[in-house]
Design an enzyme around this catalytic site. Structure first.
Site, mmCIF file in Angstrom:
data_model
loop_
_atom_site.group_PDB
_atom_site.id
_atom_site.type_symbol
_atom_site.label_atom_id
_atom_site.label_comp_id
_atom_site.label_asym_id
_atom_site.label_seq_id
_atom_site.Cartn_x
_atom_site.Cartn_y
_atom_site.Cartn_z
ATOM 1 N N THR A 52 0.821 -1.205 0.000
ATOM 2 C CA THR A 52 0.000 0.000 0.000
ATOM 3 C C THR A 52 0.861 1.264 0.000
ATOM 4 O OG1 THR A 52 -0.074 0.185 2.408
ATOM 5 C CG2 THR A 52 -1.772 -1.181 1.357
ATOM 6 N N THR A 100 1.040 -3.636 4.111
ATOM 7 C CA THR A 100 1.076 -2.194 4.318
ATOM 8 C C THR A 100 2.507 -1.736 4.106
ATOM 9 O OG1 THR A 100 1.644 -2.232 6.678
ATOM 10 C CG2 THR A 100 -0.715 -2.315 6.099
ATOM 11 N N ASP A 101 2.692 -0.481 3.755
ATOM 12 C CA ASP A 101 4.014 0.104 3.860
ATOM 13 C C ASP A 101 4.274 0.215 5.367
ATOM 14 O OD1 ASP A 101 6.429 1.278 3.237
ATOM 15 O OD2 ASP A 101 5.574 2.842 1.976
ATOM 16 N N ALA A 102 5.467 0.559 5.746
ATOM 17 C CA ALA A 102 5.822 0.597 7.165
ATOM 18 C C ALA A 102 4.896 1.529 7.938
ATOM 19 C CB ALA A 102 7.272 1.031 7.332
ATOM 20 N N LEU A 103 4.272 0.989 8.959
ATOM 21 C CA LEU A 103 3.331 1.777 9.759
ATOM 22 C C LEU A 103 4.028 2.720 10.728
ATOM 23 C CD1 LEU A 103 0.564 -0.894 10.432
ATOM 24 C CD2 LEU A 103 0.499 1.020 8.823
#
Length: 173
Positions: A52, A100-103
């Site tokens: 994402t 997800t990309d890094a949260l």
């Protein structure tokens, strides 16, 4: 192969490591420009995973969330059911895993509580959450247990999350 950053990060004017970028293309422009490569690759190559983008894309989802400062903001793609499930899975036919990309990037941590972001992402249809919690020393393991407890407690506010997680396990396996 992992395609990234869905639904398209090319037309932003800021860096999601530090803030929450926004793409102001129309829906028609989105499908003609940003979504076209994903549509082609999904239909012709069945990629295993897509990552994402922590971007606001109002023409694809203009729903809102309240951020940690009490401000109402447009929901970023990583936290958007319209974008991850309805668009990516249902409309484009993607069957693989959504990462997800890094949260821990500024686009998320600057606007959202990590528990809220994790639950919103899972509820939206993400399968694997990257870096939702930073562990840098022994004391962090206790905080991580608390984080997990908060996730379990917070899941009650998301009626579809149990089913989403079951589907995620199937996709991951």
């Amino acid at each position: 192969a992992v395609l990234k950053h869905f639904p398209g990060h090319g037309d932003t004017h800021s860096d999601s490591h530090f803030g929450l970028p926004r793409v102001d293309r129309s829906s028609d422009e989105a499908f003609a420009v940003d979504l076209a490569p994903y549509r082609h690759l999904i239909s012709n190559y069945s990629p295993s995973a897509i990552m994402t983008a922590h971007i606001q894309y109002p023409s694809l989802d203009n729903s809102e969330l309240t951020d940690v400062n009490g401000q109402v903001v447009i929901r970023p793609a990583t936290l958007s059911r319209r974008i991850l499930s309805e668009l990516l899975r249902d409309r484009l036919g993607f069957q693989g895993c959504v990462f997800t990309d890094a949260l821990d990037m500024g686009a998320i941590t600057g606007s959202f509580d990590l528990v809220q972001a994790a639950l919103e992402s899972l509820s939206a249809g993400a399968d694997i959450l990257l870096m939702p919690f930073r562990i840098e020393g022994p004391a962090d393991f206790l905080r991580f247990e608390q984080f997990l407890d908060e996730l379990v407690d917070g899941a009650a506010a998301f009626p579809n999350i149990q089913r989403e997680m079951e589907l995620s396990v199937e996709r991951i396996e």
